[in-house]
Motif scaffolding. Structure first.
Motif, short mmCIF file in Angstrom:
data_model
loop_
_atom_site.label_atom_id
_atom_site.label_comp_id
_atom_site.label_asym_id
_atom_site.label_seq_id
_atom_site.Cartn_x
_atom_site.Cartn_y
_atom_site.Cartn_z
N ILE A 3 0.86 -1.19 0.00
CA ILE A 3 0.00 0.00 0.00
C ILE A 3 0.89 1.23 0.00
O ILE A 3 1.90 1.29 0.70
CB ILE A 3 -0.94 0.00 1.22
CG1 ILE A 3 -1.96 -1.14 1.06
CG2 ILE A 3 -1.63 1.34 1.39
CD1 ILE A 3 -2.85 -1.35 2.25
N LYS A 4 0.52 2.21 -0.81
CA LYS A 4 1.30 3.44 -0.90
C LYS A 4 1.35 4.15 0.45
O LYS A 4 0.42 4.05 1.25
CB LYS A 4 0.69 4.38 -1.94
CG LYS A 4 0.82 3.88 -3.35
CD LYS A 4 0.22 4.87 -4.32
CE LYS A 4 0.42 4.37 -5.75
NZ LYS A 4 -0.10 5.31 -6.73
N ASP A 5 2.43 4.86 0.66
CA ASP A 5 2.54 5.69 1.86
C ASP A 5 1.55 6.84 1.76
O ASP A 5 1.06 7.17 0.68
CB ASP A 5 3.96 6.26 1.96
CG ASP A 5 4.99 5.16 2.26
OD1 ASP A 5 4.63 4.15 2.88
OD2 ASP A 5 6.16 5.34 1.86
N GLY A 6 1.25 7.45 2.88
CA GLY A 6 0.37 8.61 2.87
C GLY A 6 -1.05 8.33 3.33
O GLY A 6 -1.95 9.12 3.08
N PHE A 7 -1.24 7.20 4.00
CA PHE A 7 -2.56 6.85 4.53
C PHE A 7 -2.43 6.46 5.99
O PHE A 7 -1.46 5.81 6.38
CB PHE A 7 -3.20 5.70 3.74
CG PHE A 7 -3.53 6.07 2.33
CD1 PHE A 7 -4.75 6.66 2.02
CD2 PHE A 7 -2.62 5.85 1.31
CE1 PHE A 7 -5.05 7.02 0.72
CE2 PHE A 7 -2.92 6.20 0.00
CZ PHE A 7 -4.13 6.79 -0.29
N ALA A 8 -3.41 6.84 6.78
CA ALA A 8 -3.42 6.49 8.20
C ALA A 8 -4.70 5.72 8.49
O ALA A 8 -5.80 6.13 8.08
CB ALA A 8 -3.36 7.74 9.05
N LYS A 9 -4.56 4.60 9.19
CA LYS A 9 -5.72 3.80 9.59
C LYS A 9 -5.95 3.98 11.08
O LYS A 9 -5.01 3.93 11.87
CB LYS A 9 -5.48 2.32 9.28
CG LYS A 9 -6.69 1.45 9.60
CD LYS A 9 -6.37 -0.02 9.44
CE LYS A 9 -5.72 -0.47 10.72
NZ LYS A 9 -5.58 -1.87 10.91
N ARG A 10 -7.20 4.22 11.44
CA ARG A 10 -7.56 4.40 12.83
C ARG A 10 -8.82 3.60 13.14
O ARG A 10 -9.68 3.42 12.26
CB ARG A 10 -7.86 5.88 13.14
CG ARG A 10 -6.70 6.81 12.90
CD ARG A 10 -5.65 6.67 13.99
NE ARG A 10 -4.58 7.63 13.82
CZ ARG A 10 -3.40 7.35 13.28
NH1 ARG A 10 -3.14 6.14 12.86
NH2 ARG A 10 -2.48 8.29 13.17
N GLU A 11 -8.91 3.15 14.37
CA GLU A 11 -10.14 2.50 14.83
C GLU A 11 -10.96 3.54 15.58
O GLU A 11 -10.48 4.17 16.53
CB GLU A 11 -9.83 1.32 15.74
CG GLU A 11 -11.09 0.59 16.18
CD GLU A 11 -10.82 -0.60 17.07
OE1 GLU A 11 -11.80 -1.21 17.51
OE2 GLU A 11 -9.65 -0.92 17.34
N ILE A 12 -12.17 3.74 15.12
CA ILE A 12 -13.07 4.72 15.73
C ILE A 12 -14.41 4.04 15.99
O ILE A 12 -15.06 3.58 15.05
CB ILE A 12 -13.26 5.95 14.81
CG1 ILE A 12 -11.91 6.62 14.55
CG2 ILE A 12 -14.26 6.93 15.42
CD1 ILE A 12 -11.93 7.71 13.52
N GLY A 22 -1.00 14.19 4.71
CA GLY A 22 0.05 14.91 4.00
C GLY A 22 -0.34 15.23 2.57
O GLY A 22 -1.49 15.57 2.29
N ASN A 23 0.61 15.10 1.66
CA ASN A 23 0.38 15.42 0.24
C ASN A 23 -0.61 14.48 -0.42
O ASN A 23 -1.17 14.80 -1.47
CB ASN A 23 1.70 15.40 -0.53
CG ASN A 23 2.60 16.55 -0.12
OD1 ASN A 23 2.14 17.57 0.35
ND2 ASN A 23 3.91 16.36 -0.29
N THR A 24 -0.85 13.33 0.17
CA THR A 24 -1.78 12.36 -0.41
C THR A 24 -3.20 12.92 -0.46
O THR A 24 -4.01 12.52 -1.29
CB THR A 24 -1.75 11.05 0.40
OG1 THR A 24 -0.39 10.61 0.52
CG2 THR A 24 -2.55 9.96 -0.26
N ILE A 25 -3.49 13.87 0.41
CA ILE A 25 -4.83 14.49 0.43
C ILE A 25 -5.17 15.10 -0.93
O ILE A 25 -6.32 15.08 -1.35
CB ILE A 25 -4.92 15.55 1.56
CG1 ILE A 25 -4.82 14.87 2.91
CG2 ILE A 25 -6.18 16.38 1.45
CD1 ILE A 25 -4.66 15.83 4.08
#
Length: 88
Positions: A3-12, A22-25
């Motif tokens: 998977i490309k860098d620039g993504f964050a996974k969170r449990e909500i 970052g720039n991925t946005i």
């Protein structure tokens, strides 16, 4: 593949959400919602692994046969590729 860098996974609140950072946005406007197995697959592909290696990881973690695991992972990878989220 990875998977490309620039993504964050969170449990909500019991759900897994992936958002660009970052720039991925600029390239990816939105978020991804994953179920428990999708979250596990995502974590597998944060490393540079093959589909066969991911199948091994899934069959060790879950009570599932190899063919089912392979089908599920291949479908997940197809979705990642169609959204340009994976480096090969």
């Amino acid at each position: 593949m990875k998977i490309k860098d620039g993504f964050a996974k969170r449990e909500i609140a019991g759900s897994y959400i992936v958002v660009p950072v970052g720039n991925t946005i600029m390239d990816f406007n939105g978020m991804i919602t994953l179920n428990e197995s999708g979250s596990f697959f995502w974590d597998c592909f944060k490393k540079d692994i093959t589909v066969d290696e991911a199948v091994e990881m899934v069959t060790e973690e879950y009570d599932v046969d190899r063919q089912t695991a392979k089908n599920d992972i291949e479908n997940f990878v197809k979705l990642l590729k169609s959204n340009n989220l994976i480096d090969e």
